[in-house]
Design a protein around this motif. Structure first.
Motif, PDB file in Angstrom:
ATOM      1  N   GLU A  59      72.317   0.543 -10.855  1.00 43.23           N
ATOM      2  CA  GLU A  59      72.742   1.611 -11.690  1.00 43.23           C
ATOM      3  C   GLU A  59      74.358   1.509 -11.801  1.00 43.23           C
ATOM      4  N   VAL A  60      74.787   1.407 -12.776  1.00 40.16           N
ATOM      5  CA  VAL A  60      76.219   1.104 -13.147  1.00 40.16           C
ATOM      6  C   VAL A  60      76.866   2.663 -13.377  1.00 40.16           C
ATOM      7  N   ILE A  61      77.576   3.127 -12.439  1.00 39.77           N
ATOM      8  CA  ILE A  61      77.964   4.408 -12.710  1.00 39.77           C
ATOM      9  C   ILE A  61      78.752   4.642 -13.962  1.00 39.77           C
ATOM     10  N   LEU A  62      79.672   3.862 -14.341  1.00 37.19           N
ATOM     11  CA  LEU A  62      80.364   3.944 -15.420  1.00 37.19           C
ATOM     12  C   LEU A  62      81.000   2.614 -15.872  1.00 37.19           C
ATOM     13  N   SER A  63      81.143   2.409 -17.124  1.00 36.95           N
ATOM     14  CA  SER A  63      81.909   1.269 -17.613  1.00 36.95           C
ATOM     15  C   SER A  63      82.834   1.746 -18.652  1.00 36.95           C
ATOM     16  N   ILE A  64      84.129   1.209 -18.262  1.00 35.53           N
ATOM     17  CA  ILE A  64      85.425   1.703 -19.036  1.00 35.53           C
ATOM     18  C   ILE A  64      85.879   0.590 -19.685  1.00 35.53           C
ATOM     19  N   ALA A  65      85.837   0.204 -21.028  1.00 31.09           N
ATOM     20  CA  ALA A  65      86.411  -0.861 -21.440  1.00 31.09           C
ATOM     21  C   ALA A  65      87.719  -0.555 -22.069  1.00 31.09           C
ATOM     22  N   ARG A  66      88.523  -1.512 -21.851  1.00 34.40           N
ATOM     23  CA  ARG A  66      90.123  -1.102 -22.168  1.00 34.40           C
ATOM     24  C   ARG A  66      90.580  -2.452 -22.809  1.00 34.40           C
ATOM     25  N   MET A  67      91.769  -2.266 -23.587  1.00 33.73           N
ATOM     26  CA  MET A  67      92.634  -3.053 -24.082  1.00 33.73           C
ATOM     27  C   MET A  67      91.835  -4.019 -25.194  1.00 33.73           C
ATOM     28  N   GLY A  68      91.161  -3.562 -25.924  1.00 31.88           N
ATOM     29  CA  GLY A  68      90.616  -4.267 -27.167  1.00 31.88           C
ATOM     30  C   GLY A  68      91.451  -4.610 -28.270  1.00 31.88           C
ATOM     31  N   LYS A  69      91.014  -5.508 -29.082  1.00 30.99           N
ATOM     32  CA  LYS A  69      91.920  -5.886 -30.006  1.00 30.99           C
ATOM     33  C   LYS A  69      91.955  -4.664 -31.365  1.00 30.99           C
ATOM     34  N   ARG A  70      90.787  -3.778 -31.278  1.00 25.76           N
ATOM     35  CA  ARG A  70      90.554  -2.626 -32.302  1.00 25.76           C
ATOM     36  C   ARG A  70      91.134  -1.484 -31.913  1.00 25.76           C
ATOM     37  N   ILE A  94      82.144   0.154 -12.681  1.00 24.82           N
ATOM     38  CA  ILE A  94      82.006   0.686 -11.378  1.00 24.82           C
ATOM     39  C   ILE A  94      80.274   0.592 -10.986  1.00 24.82           C
ATOM     40  N   GLY A  95      79.838  -0.188 -10.355  1.00 19.70           N
ATOM     41  CA  GLY A  95      78.899  -0.614  -9.770  1.00 19.70           C
ATOM     42  C   GLY A  95      78.393  -0.103  -8.300  1.00 19.70           C
ATOM     43  N   ARG A  96      79.469   0.003  -7.522  1.00 17.94           N
ATOM     44  CA  ARG A  96      79.127   0.494  -6.276  1.00 17.94           C
ATOM     45  C   ARG A  96      79.949   1.770  -5.770  1.00 17.94           C
ATOM     46  N   TYR A  97      79.436   2.591  -5.139  1.00 21.50           N
ATOM     47  CA  TYR A  97      80.409   3.719  -4.506  1.00 21.50           C
ATOM     48  C   TYR A  97      81.626   3.279  -3.788  1.00 21.50           C
ATOM     49  N   LYS A 113      88.527   8.822 -10.179  1.00 17.43           N
ATOM     50  CA  LYS A 113      88.249  10.076 -10.822  1.00 17.43           C
ATOM     51  C   LYS A 113      86.791   9.955 -11.793  1.00 17.43           C
ATOM     52  N   LYS A 114      86.319   8.889 -11.826  1.00 19.01           N
ATOM     53  CA  LYS A 114      84.949   8.698 -12.546  1.00 19.01           C
ATOM     54  C   LYS A 114      84.077   8.647 -11.651  1.00 19.01           C
ATOM     55  N   LEU A 115      83.975   8.848 -10.223  1.00 19.63           N
ATOM     56  CA  LEU A 115      83.087   8.804  -9.398  1.00 19.63           C
ATOM     57  C   LEU A 115      82.240  10.232  -9.426  1.00 19.63           C
ATOM     58  N   PRO A 116      80.890  10.263  -9.208  1.00 16.35           N
ATOM     59  CA  PRO A 116      80.276  11.640  -9.121  1.00 16.35           C
ATOM     60  C   PRO A 116      80.359  11.875  -7.565  1.00 16.35           C
ATOM     61  N   ALA A 117      80.189  12.900  -7.218  1.00 13.47           N
ATOM     62  CA  ALA A 117      79.884  13.281  -5.778  1.00 13.47           C
ATOM     63  C   ALA A 117      81.550  13.396  -5.360  1.00 13.47           C
ATOM     64  N   GLN A 118      82.540  13.842  -5.861  1.00 14.02           N
ATOM     65  CA  GLN A 118      83.930  13.564  -5.630  1.00 14.02           C
ATOM     66  C   GLN A 118      84.367  14.015  -4.199  1.00 14.02           C
ATOM     67  N   SER A 119      83.642  15.268  -3.909  1.00 16.59           N
ATOM     68  CA  SER A 119      84.276  15.358  -2.462  1.00 16.59           C
ATOM     69  C   SER A 119      83.717  14.466  -1.366  1.00 16.59           C
ATOM     70  N   GLU A 120      82.538  13.556  -1.582  1.00 15.44           N
ATOM     71  CA  GLU A 120      82.021  12.894  -0.516  1.00 15.44           C
ATOM     72  C   GLU A 120      82.995  11.701  -0.448  1.00 15.44           C
ATOM     73  N   PHE A 121      83.701  11.286  -1.447  1.00 17.71           N
ATOM     74  CA  PHE A 121      84.273   9.800  -1.677  1.00 17.71           C
ATOM     75  C   PHE A 121      85.675   9.930  -1.964  1.00 17.71           C
ATOM     76  N   VAL A 122      86.066  11.094  -2.760  1.00 21.05           N
ATOM     77  CA  VAL A 122      87.635  11.329  -2.990  1.00 21.05           C
ATOM     78  C   VAL A 122      88.200  12.506  -2.312  1.00 21.05           C
ATOM     79  N   GLN A 123      89.288  11.966  -1.617  1.00 12.07           N
ATOM     80  CA  GLN A 123      89.949  13.094  -0.614  1.00 12.07           C
ATOM     81  C   GLN A 123      91.549  13.386  -0.861  1.00 12.07           C
ATOM     82  N   THR A 124      92.051  14.223  -0.539  1.00 13.47           N
ATOM     83  CA  THR A 124      93.696  14.376  -0.372  1.00 13.47           C
ATOM     84  C   THR A 124      93.858  15.085   0.899  1.00 13.47           C
TER      85      THR A 124
END
Length: 369
Positions: A124-135, A358-361, A203-214
């Motif tokens: 399961e790839v959580i998200l793919s963010i393609a950037r910087m394309g020619k078009r 993003i393929g891994r947590y 910012k794109k990870l699901p379950a933010q509170s489990e993996f992203v903290q301040t």
């Protein structure tokens, strides 16, 4: 590059100096790598390359600023034809010089025979963010099933380098510093773009509170911080975990350690590196801090962010490097694209593409006071 691609003027310079392009190119490489043949001093190598450079421009070491400006206008393209192959190598090497780059970037150089084709090997790839394309430069969100193949769009990117060339020809800088200036103008820009992508990834990870903290790194938050480390490990089949950050960010981990229980080896790490080498059983990886180009008031990387990755494949960024560096003259004098302070402005250009997958947590911690 075949020497038949050079102008008659450049070939005449080689003939006059009783040398060849291959000899000049090898001397450029050897001098930059500090691997000169026995019997050749650094000073002799510097003098030889500066002599070749001056002859290509039709200058002497005593030429005036006006004469140099005219020579750059008439012969810059021919000179860059000679040194572009060297900058191909230094740019490719410079992009991979940082440990964090090698850990997080899946790098493909098409000139070296790699293909612009990636395979998603995760269930399961959580998200793919393609950037910087020619078009476009918009974000594209997509989910990739396991074993899906995909390519990364490329675009041409450039970074300016100007007065360094003039300082080299008049003897104020040596060959290594000139090539460093040309290389870093581009490498630092690309590393900054890649790190910006990585900073956005949490910012794109699901379950933010489990993996992203301040929060502050102190004894009050130690359990909360350790929980993020554990969550990343458990989410990746109980894999070992590494913590990445700048030196300033990693130094904050000392606030979580009871000095009465610090091992002698940890004290030695602090004495040698200015920071801990590990936090408990977790290895620390330092992201070398840099200033933004020509701006010592702005740091490239955030000193308040720590990343937590499971060991193994954490390459969030797929990067395609077409692998041929071009150096072009920017001729719009007196416009936003020019630099009046430089005798002439040049731009290092290279075609590449980047996508974030993003393929891994993983985890991140933003440090507060």
């Amino acid at each position: 590059m075949n020497k038949m691609n050079f102008s008659a003027h450049v070939l005449n310079v080689f003939d006059e100096m009783k040398t060849s392009y291959e000899e000049v190119k090898n001397l450029m490489f050897d001098l930059y790598k500090n691997e000169l043949d026995d019997g050749i001093s650094k000073r002799e190598a510097e003098d030889k390359l500066r002599e070749v450079s001056l002859k290509i421009f039709g200058l002497t070491k005593d030429s005036s600023r006006r004469e140099r400006e005219r020579a750059y206008r008439d012969h810059a393209r021919q000179y860059f034809d000679v040194i572009e192959e060297v900058t191909d190598w230094t740019v490719s090497t410079g992009l991979k010089e940082n440990e964090w780059f090698n850990a997080l970037v899946n790098y493909r150089n098409l000139k070296e025979g790699d293909t612009n084709l990636f395979v998603n090997e995760h269930e399961e790839v959580i998200l793919s963010i393609a950037r910087m394309g020619k078009r476009h430069h918009d974000t594209m969100l997509q989910r990739l099933p396991e074993n899906t193949t995909y390519s990364v769009e490329t675009d041409v990117y450039g970074a300016a380098v100007g007065a360094d060339i003039d300082r080299y020809l008049i003897g104020q800088e040596d060959w290594t510093k000139l090539v460093d200036a040309i290389t870093k103008a581009f490498v630092v820009k690309i590393q900054e773009l890649i790190f910006a992508e990585i900073l956005e990834a949490p910012k794109k990870l699901p379950a933010q509170s489990e993996f992203v903290q301040t929060g502050a790194l102190n004894t009050t938050n130690r359990k909360k911080f350790n929980k993020v480390l554990q969550n990343v490990s458990v989410a990746n089949d109980n894999a070992d975990v590494v913590i990445m950050g700048t030196m300033v960010a990693l130094q904050e981990l000392e606030n979580l350690i009871d000095v009465k229980w610090v091992a002698d080896s940890q004290k030695e790490d602090i004495a040698k590196m200015g920071r801990l080498g590990n936090y408990g059983r977790y290895t620390l990886v330092e992201i070398p801090q840099r200033f933004a180009r020509n701006d010592v008031t702005k740091s490239m990387y955030k000193d308040d962010t720590l990343f937590v990755f499971a060991t193994g494949d954490n390459k969030l960024v797929d990067m395609v490097d077409v692998g041929e560096t071009l150096i072009e003259e920017i001729t719009e004098r007196g416009t936003a694209n020019s630099n009046i302070a430089d005798i002439m402005k040049y731009e290092v250009q290279r075609e590449l593409g980047v996508s974030t997958r993003i393929g891994r947590y993983f985890g991140s911690w933003t440090i507060t006071d």
